[in-house]
Design an enzyme around this catalytic site. Structure first.
Site, PDB file in Angstrom:
ATOM      1  N   GLU A  44     -34.371 -45.711   8.149  1.00 22.18           N
ATOM      2  CA  GLU A  44     -34.830 -45.560   9.534  1.00 22.18           C
ATOM      3  C   GLU A  44     -33.776 -44.873  10.392  1.00 22.18           C
ATOM      4  O   GLU A  44     -34.115 -44.097  11.299  1.00 22.18           O
ATOM      5  CB  GLU A  44     -35.184 -46.928  10.125  1.00 22.18           C
ATOM      6  CG  GLU A  44     -36.310 -47.657   9.401  1.00 22.18           C
ATOM      7  CD  GLU A  44     -37.592 -46.850   9.359  1.00 22.18           C
ATOM      8  OE1 GLU A  44     -37.828 -46.048  10.290  1.00 22.18           O
ATOM      9  OE2 GLU A  44     -38.365 -47.006   8.399  1.00 22.18           O
TER      10      GLU A  44
ATOM     11  N   THR B 192     -68.460 -43.454  24.813  1.00 21.93           N
ATOM     12  CA  THR B 192     -69.577 -44.375  25.074  1.00 21.93           C
ATOM     13  C   THR B 192     -69.478 -44.960  26.475  1.00 21.93           C
ATOM     14  O   THR B 192     -70.486 -45.107  27.181  1.00 21.93           O
ATOM     15  CB  THR B 192     -69.582 -45.500  24.027  1.00 21.93           C
ATOM     16  OG1 THR B 192     -69.648 -44.933  22.722  1.00 21.93           O
ATOM     17  CG2 THR B 192     -70.768 -46.429  24.233  1.00 21.93           C
TER      18      THR B 192
END
Length: 721
Positions: free
Chosen positions: A499, A286
């Protein structure tokens, strides 16, 4: 008839001007009405004019007969009574104002009593009888009540016989007539003409208001009065857009055509009528369209594909026509249709023909453009593969430009543009931020800087520091942190192993992305996350080794949990990991032809009409599922072996996470290279142990003091006894 013809022509020109907006000998203007349509319109106008004349005439007649007659006051010159045939007769000599004519009226005694009674009863006195026997003229009076003790005297043929002598009544009537007398006016009454005209005017105004309101309500019901495009003047320039140099080069020609269209028309060149911008969300499609309009300094019509559609059939096609008519009148101009895939998908897949009508109208408008009309259509979509083929053919959207996610250099340029109005600290490295934000779109990068600015204000800092940008990146990736969330020490430790498993596999898998950050701070729905970025500049293509490395890295969390806590203590934290793994492996098997199933593409990567419809047999589907499960189990076994082999390094990462909660690339590289805890972790651990030891010694000293006091108290008690 001449007057009626003039009115018809006036209405015709008015309606035609409203229908066609403006009359110009220009090919870009809508076509004129056909003779048949013009005749039908004229017949409707004549019909309604006749209806108005009939209604006005009826109203005028009603008003004429309902308006009370006017009376001229008369001046009574004399009033005397005489006896005629043994009857008293009143003679009135009167004269009209502004006139020398003298009229003589007579009234006899027989009228008095009845007149008196009717006057008192507030009714009109009008009794007809034959008075020829009296030898009088056939003239008498109608006494009409106007107000208290006020009467008008009008002409009628009235006599009322009465018996007896009523001198008192006679004298009373004589005085009344003398004081107030009148006869019907012989002049022209303007109310007869003015009242119908006023009624007709008010009726026309009322009818106009009703028609306008009904049309507005009808348009509101149909949704046709909803504005489907915003007309603006864009102030964006190419200098405000960064990271898409090749896209700018493609659009410079469009800008030049909008500025100087005659040059291209004279050369016989056909400028692209449409430009299709496609790419991931947030890449600036845009913004690019606005920059083209701003550089060319032309009107910018912005709308979305979904704004064309509505509940009723035909509304979408009508809105397409109206939008293109507006653009033609404002030419040179740009029409920008965002998310065009919502209105221009492949035809034949919708349940109804409503969407097909809108697509057909859009195709017709694109074909109907004159090469010199000066209107450029730009559109944006995230799914080019779902668009109808007729939209993308030459002559419509000739030019198709890919707007991809920015690479590291483009991300740095975007960050510099968005940081113009930000007070960044001198220690902030935009290059480092660009390296850590791989895969971010321009919109996400702008959001990172905005979040960092908000965090700096929250901390009451005079500038944006690196810690603010770190937190902003984490917020964009995983959401805001939840520092107040209560988590047990065991759960905290298990998240650390999960993790650390991701990071460890990322460090040892060939072709894996670089581990930039590990954290066990809860954010959004995640208890922690590991951030990885590409080692080199982002590539458009990915090889099989890189895909396998992504699968192994995602499996590292679950593998670490199972090895440390056993198969019965694994958690739900790997749900999102399995979602990513399944998609990658399924694409390798059914789309990319990277396995033993074959080189056939069973699942299309583009243009999927119905994702739930298989284009292969059940036996093939079973073979695909078996191959997917085989690859995942094979890689999971390899991952567990890698974790067992580097168990010591896994424990070091876990200890560092438990100590600092968030560790960055320098600390991760230190552990990976030296196989020991980073110095800051050791220092922090020693400091914590020292403070804990001091606290324990204080508790021991307090306990010793308490013991000594208790011994002394016992000795005192023994002595006292």
């Amino acid at each position: 008839m001449y007057f009626l013809k003039k009115i018809v022509n006036l209405f015709s020109s008015k309606i035609e001007s409203e229908d066609n907006n403006v009359k110009k000998d220009d090919l870009t203007q809508p076509r004129k009405q056909s003779p048949e349509a013009r005749k039908r319109r004229n017949r409707r106008i004549i019909f309604w004019l006749i209806i108005l004349l009939i209604i006005g005439t009826i109203i005028g007649v009603i008003i004429y007969f309902s308006v009370r007659k006017e009376y001229d006051n008369v001046i009574v010159k004399s009033a005397q009574t005489e006896v005629v045939n043994n009857k008293k007769v009143l003679y009135l000599n009167t004269i009209r104002p502004n006139s020398t004519q003298i009229t003589r009226y007579t009234i006899d005694e027989d009228q008095l009593l009845t007149a008196r009674v009717n006057i008192l009863n507030n009714t009109n006195f009008q009794i007809i009888s034959n008075a020829s026997s009296l030898g009088l003229s056939r003239i008498s009076f109608n006494i009409v009540r106007e107000g208290v003790e006020k009467f008008k005297l009008g002409e009628t043929n009235i006599y009322a016989p009465i018996s007896g002598n009523t001198n008192n009544q006679w004298n009373w009537l004589t005085s009344i007539i003398t004081q107030n007398a009148g006869i019907p006016s012989s002049g022209f009454n303007p109310q007869v003409i003015i009242s119908p005209l006023i009624s007709i005017i008010f009726f026309i105004i009322f009818l106009y208001i009703i028609l306008r309101v009904s049309k507005a309500q009808s348009d509101s019901l149909l949704g046709t009065n909803k504005a489907n495009a915003k007309l603006t003047k864009s102030g964006v320039r190419f200098s405000d857009v960064a990271g898409i140099a090749e896209v700018k080069e493609e659009l410079i020609e469009i800008v030049d055509f909008l500025k100087e269209p005659k040059k291209y028309v004279a050369a016989g060149a056909r400028i692209p009528k449409g430009v299709m911008l496609y790419g991931p969300p947030g890449t600036g499609k845009t913004l690019i369209a606005k920059a083209v309009a701003g550089e060319a300094n032309v009107p910018f019509f912005q709308t979305t594909g979904s704004s064309f559609e509505d509940t009723f059939v035909g509304v979408g096609a009508r809105r397409v026509r109206e939008l293109f008519e507006k653009a033609r009148k404002s030419a040179p101009a740009i029409i920008f249709i965002d998310e065009i895939d919502s209105v221009a998908k492949k035809r034949g897949n919708s349940l109804t023909a409503v969407q097909d009508q809108t697509i057909n109208q859009l195709l017709s408008e694109l074909d109907g453009f004159d090469t010199s009309s000066g209107v450029i259509v730009m559109a944006a979509t995230n799914r080019l593969d779902t668009l109808d083929d007729a939209i993308l053919r030459p002559g419509r959207f000739d030019r198709q430009i890919s707007v991809n996610l920015p690479d590291i250099l483009e991300r740095e340029q975007i960050l510099r543009i968005h940081s113009r109005n930000k007070n960044l600290s001198a220690k902030v490295s935009l290059e480092d931020i660009a390296r850590r934000t791989a895969g971010f779109s321009g919109a996400q990068l702008e959001n990172v800087l905005n979040e960092a600015a908000l965090l700096s204000v929250r901390d009451k800092a005079t500038s944006i520091h690196m810690n603010h940008l770190d937190e902003a990146i984490d917020r964009v990736i995983a959401g805001p942190s939840r520092p107040n969330k209560v988590i047990s020490e065991r759960e905290r430790e298990q998240v650390s192993y999960h993790e650390a498993g991701h990071a460890l596999i990322g460090l040892y898998s060939p072709g894996a992305d670089v581990v930039q950050k590990i954290t066990i701070v809860a954010r959004g729905r995640a208890a922690g996350y590991t951030l990885q970025t590409p080692e080199r500049n982002e590539n458009i293509l990915q090889n099989k080794t890189e895909l396998i490395s992504r699968v192994r890295t995602a499996l590292g969390g679950r593998a670490a949990e199972e090895l440390i806590y056993g198969p019965n203590e694994i958690t739900t934290g790997a749900a999102n990991d399995f979602y990513k793994i399944t998609n990658i492996v399924r694409a390798m098997v059914a789309s990319f032809g990277m396995t033993d199933v074959g080189l056939t593409q069973y699942i299309a990567t583009e243009g999927v009409d119905n994702p739930y419809r298989n284009s292969y047999s059940e036996q093939t589907a079973l073979a695909i599922d078996i191959e997917i499960e085989k690859i995942i189990q094979r890689e999971y076994k390899i991952v567990k072996e890698m974790i067992n082999e580097h168990r010591e390094e896994l424990e070091l990462i876990v200890q560092t996470l438990l100590e600092l909660e968030t560790i960055l690339k320098p600390q991760i590289d230190y552990i990976h290279q030296y196989k020991q805890l980073p110095p800051e972790v050791i220092a922090n651990k020693n400091k914590r142990e020292a403070s804990q030891k001091q606290a324990n010694s204080s508790v021991e000293e307090a306990k010793v003091v308490d013991d000594e006091e208790s011994i002394k108290d016992k000795e005192k008690d023994q002595k006292s006894n």
